[in-house]
Scaffold this active site. Structure first.
Site, PDB file in Angstrom:
ATOM      1  N   ARG A  99       0.822  -1.233   0.000  1.00 24.34           N
ATOM      2  CA  ARG A  99       0.000   0.000   0.000  1.00 24.34           C
ATOM      3  C   ARG A  99       0.842   1.263   0.000  1.00 24.34           C
ATOM      4  NH1 ARG A  99      -3.200  -3.060   3.626  1.00 24.34           N
ATOM      5  NH2 ARG A  99      -4.964  -3.935   2.493  1.00 24.34           N
TER       6      ARG A  99
ATOM      7  N   GLU B 192       9.569  18.872 -24.663  1.00 20.48           N
ATOM      8  CA  GLU B 192       8.895  19.210 -23.398  1.00 20.48           C
ATOM      9  C   GLU B 192       9.482  20.491 -22.801  1.00 20.48           C
ATOM     10  OE1 GLU B 192       6.287  17.672 -22.185  1.00 20.48           O
ATOM     11  OE2 GLU B 192       6.307  15.608 -22.908  1.00 20.48           O
TER      12      GLU B 192
ATOM     13  N   LYS C 170       7.262  23.251 -13.481  1.00 20.08           N
ATOM     14  CA  LYS C 170       6.402  22.097 -13.208  1.00 20.08           C
ATOM     15  C   LYS C 170       6.047  22.054 -11.723  1.00 20.08           C
ATOM     16  CE  LYS C 170       5.164  17.479 -14.021  1.00 20.08           C
ATOM     17  NZ  LYS C 170       5.232  16.308 -14.832  1.00 20.08           N
TER      18      LYS C 170
ATOM     19  N   GLU D 211      -4.443  17.303 -10.910  1.00 14.94           N
ATOM     20  CA  GLU D 211      -4.985  17.722 -12.209  1.00 14.94           C
ATOM     21  C   GLU D 211      -6.497  17.937 -12.201  1.00 14.94           C
ATOM     22  OE1 GLU D 211      -2.903  16.074 -15.600  1.00 14.94           O
ATOM     23  OE2 GLU D 211      -4.621  16.477 -16.874  1.00 14.94           O
TER      24      GLU D 211
ATOM     25  N   ARG E 191      -3.068  21.969 -13.792  1.00 20.50           N
ATOM     26  CA  ARG E 191      -2.045  21.008 -14.195  1.00 20.50           C
ATOM     27  C   ARG E 191      -2.220  20.590 -15.651  1.00 20.50           C
ATOM     28  NH1 ARG E 191       0.862  16.136 -10.794  1.00 20.50           N
ATOM     29  NH2 ARG E 191       2.071  15.356 -12.547  1.00 20.50           N
TER      30      ARG E 191
ATOM     31  N   ASN F 231      -0.263  19.799 -20.506  1.00 19.68           N
ATOM     32  CA  ASN F 231      -0.612  18.984 -21.669  1.00 19.68           C
ATOM     33  C   ASN F 231      -0.656  19.799 -22.952  1.00 19.68           C
ATOM     34  OD1 ASN F 231      -0.862  16.643 -20.116  1.00 19.68           O
ATOM     35  ND2 ASN F 231      -2.938  17.192 -19.518  1.00 19.68           N
TER      36      ASN F 231
ATOM     37  N   HIS G 234      -0.422  18.099 -26.304  1.00 17.35           N
ATOM     38  CA  HIS G 234      -0.566  16.656 -26.099  1.00 17.35           C
ATOM     39  C   HIS G 234      -1.812  16.053 -26.748  1.00 17.35           C
ATOM     40  CE1 HIS G 234       2.777  17.199 -23.405  1.00 17.35           C
ATOM     41  NE2 HIS G 234       2.804  15.918 -23.091  1.00 17.35           N
TER      42      HIS G 234
ATOM     43  N   HIS H  41      -1.077  12.895 -28.917  1.00 19.30           N
ATOM     44  CA  HIS H  41      -1.578  11.539 -28.675  1.00 19.30           C
ATOM     45  C   HIS H  41      -2.238  10.960 -29.919  1.00 19.30           C
ATOM     46  CE1 HIS H  41      -1.460  12.229 -24.049  1.00 19.30           C
ATOM     47  NE2 HIS H  41      -0.295  11.852 -24.549  1.00 19.30           N
TER      48      HIS H  41
ATOM     49  N   HIS I 210       7.595  10.470 -28.429  1.00 17.39           N
ATOM     50  CA  HIS I 210       6.605  11.274 -27.704  1.00 17.39           C
ATOM     51  C   HIS I 210       6.956  12.770 -27.734  1.00 17.39           C
ATOM     52  CE1 HIS I 210       3.641  12.479 -24.753  1.00 17.39           C
ATOM     53  NE2 HIS I 210       4.600  13.050 -24.048  1.00 17.39           N
TER      54      HIS I 210
HETATM   55  N1  GLY Z   1       3.260  15.146 -17.833  1.00 14.97           N
HETATM   56  C1  GLY Z   1       2.178  15.926 -17.426  1.00 14.97           C
HETATM   57  C2  GLY Z   1       1.964  15.972 -15.956  1.00 14.97           C
HETATM   58  O1  GLY Z   1       2.800  15.521 -15.214  1.00 14.97           O
HETATM   59  O2  GLY Z   1       0.949  16.430 -15.518  1.00 14.97           O
END
Ligand code: GLY
Length: 373
Positions: free
Chosen positions: A124, A188, A230, A240, A244, A248, A251, A255, A269
């Site tokens: 856990r 990125e 970040k 998120e 957050r 993206n 993205h 994707h 990617h």
């Molecule tokens: N890679 C996007 C995030 O960590 O939210």
């Protein structure tokens, strides 16, 4: 030991430091020892990283009397599924990893996500340290606590938020990356400038080529600023619910392109993120949010870096705009059946919206698919 930077990720009881610098593998023991009870760690890595760097890590840990056991997985995205995940969890149990022990994720994004998820569910939740070895993992996936594996239904659909206890980003290991992998990670890096810091984007326009050519001081600064941005976003929105999603940027397009190219070597990617950012700015222009210069400037920077910037830079055929739009609809960022996009008001200011007419996305894709003369 050359210059080193620390970015703190302030998440209360889950707060941790990201240490960034050259020669951190040699210091791994010094950095990790204060977090340990018994002086033993369990390293999850992959073949290529192990061949290049595992002995350096062993020596760095050994300097502080820390012993390590290592599980070496196959490299590549296909490792990030149930079979290797099960193998990892069972190996950690075989090693009798206890609640207070430390798992070490030593590799790129695949290893970080998989080992972090194994740590999240083992007993856990056991603690783990991220030692990211790719640029992409150093600036993105090792920070912020997203862990997980892929499902047959899509990428990263099985996972958990589990923050690491420490991140060690050794800039010198970036020197062993291929140029293509390094530049994919840079996709990125430039994203951070585009989404939230125009001064950083300007700095990248001035310093990107030298940084890519191998300047460690510039690399450290680029990783530090990316990780700081970040950390700021993750502090505001760890799971998120809102902001957050800015991370993206590019993205949703990416994707769809990754799915269209079968998650193959045709498109890495980070390459998809870079092209996706250019398309997100094209879409922002079409919607009247930014001037025409903004998407041109994004693409000009990618071109100056020698990176893929257009759909025509992806080898092989791509499906048409309708098929790409359908692939976007399978993205996990769809909420109540509506596609969410990250759009821009200018370079350095992005926002999240679900309010994008399908016809405009279709038009941007159709234009982007048109052969360029
Ligand atoms: N890679 C996007 C995030 O960590 O939210």
């Amino acid at each position: 030991m050359s210059e080193m930077a620390t970015v703190h990720v302030p998440l209360g009881a889950r707060a941790y430091d990201v240490r960034i610098g050259s020669g951190l593998l040699a210091r791994a023991g010094t950095e990790i020892a204060p977090l340990l009870g018994r002086r033993r760690v369990f390293v999850v890595t992959e073949d290529r990283v192990a061949a290049l760097h595992l002995e350096a890590l062993r020596a760095g840990l050994g300097a502080e009397g820390i012993t390590m056991e290592a599980l070496i997985l196959p490299p590549g995205e296909s490792t990030k599924g149930w079979p290797e995940f099960t193998r990892t969890v069972e190996w950690l149990l075989e090693q009798r990893v206890e609640r207070k022990d430390m798992v070490v994720a030593f590799g790129g994004g695949v290893i970080g996500d998989l080992a972090g998820f194994a740590a999240a569910v083992l007993r856990r939740g056991v603690r783990f340290v991220q030692i990211p070895t790719s640029l992409l993992a150093q600036v993105d996936s090792s920070v912020g606590g997203k862990t997980g594996i892929n499902s047959v239904h899509g990428k990263n659909l099985i996972g958990a938020f589990h923050q690491p206890s420490l991140v060690l980003a050794d800039i010198s290991v970036l020197g062993t990356l291929s140029e293509r992998d390094f530049l994919a990670g840079y996709g990125e890096v430039q994203k951070y400038g585009l989404l939230g810091d125009d001064a950083f984007f300007e700095w990248l326009e001035a310093n990107g080529p030298a940084l890519a050519a191998g300047d460690d001081a510039l690399r450290l600064e680029a990783v530090r600023r990316s990780v700081q941005m970040k950390a700021d976003i993750v502090e505001r929105d760890e799971t998120e619910q809102g902001d957050r999603a800015l991370l993206n940027l590019g993205h949703t397009f990416c994707h769809a392109l990754e799915a269209a190219t079968g998650y193959s070597d045709r498109l890495l990617h980070g390459e998809g993120v870079a092209i996706g950012c250019a398309l997100a700015f094209e879409l922002s222009y079409r919607l009247g949010l930014v001037s025409q210069e903004e998407p041109s400037r994004v693409r000009a920077h990618l071109a100056a870096m020698g990176m893929k910037k257009d759909l025509s830079d992806i080898p092989g055929d791509l499906p048409d705009a309708d098929a790409l739009l359908d692939l976007m609809g399978q993205d996990k960022k769809v909420v109540d059946g509506q596609l969410r996009f990250i759009l821009a008001r200018r370079i350095g200011e992005a926002f999240v919206t679900a309010d994008v007419p399908r016809k405009d996305v279709h038009a941007v894709l159709t234009e982007a698919l048109r052969p360029r003369g």
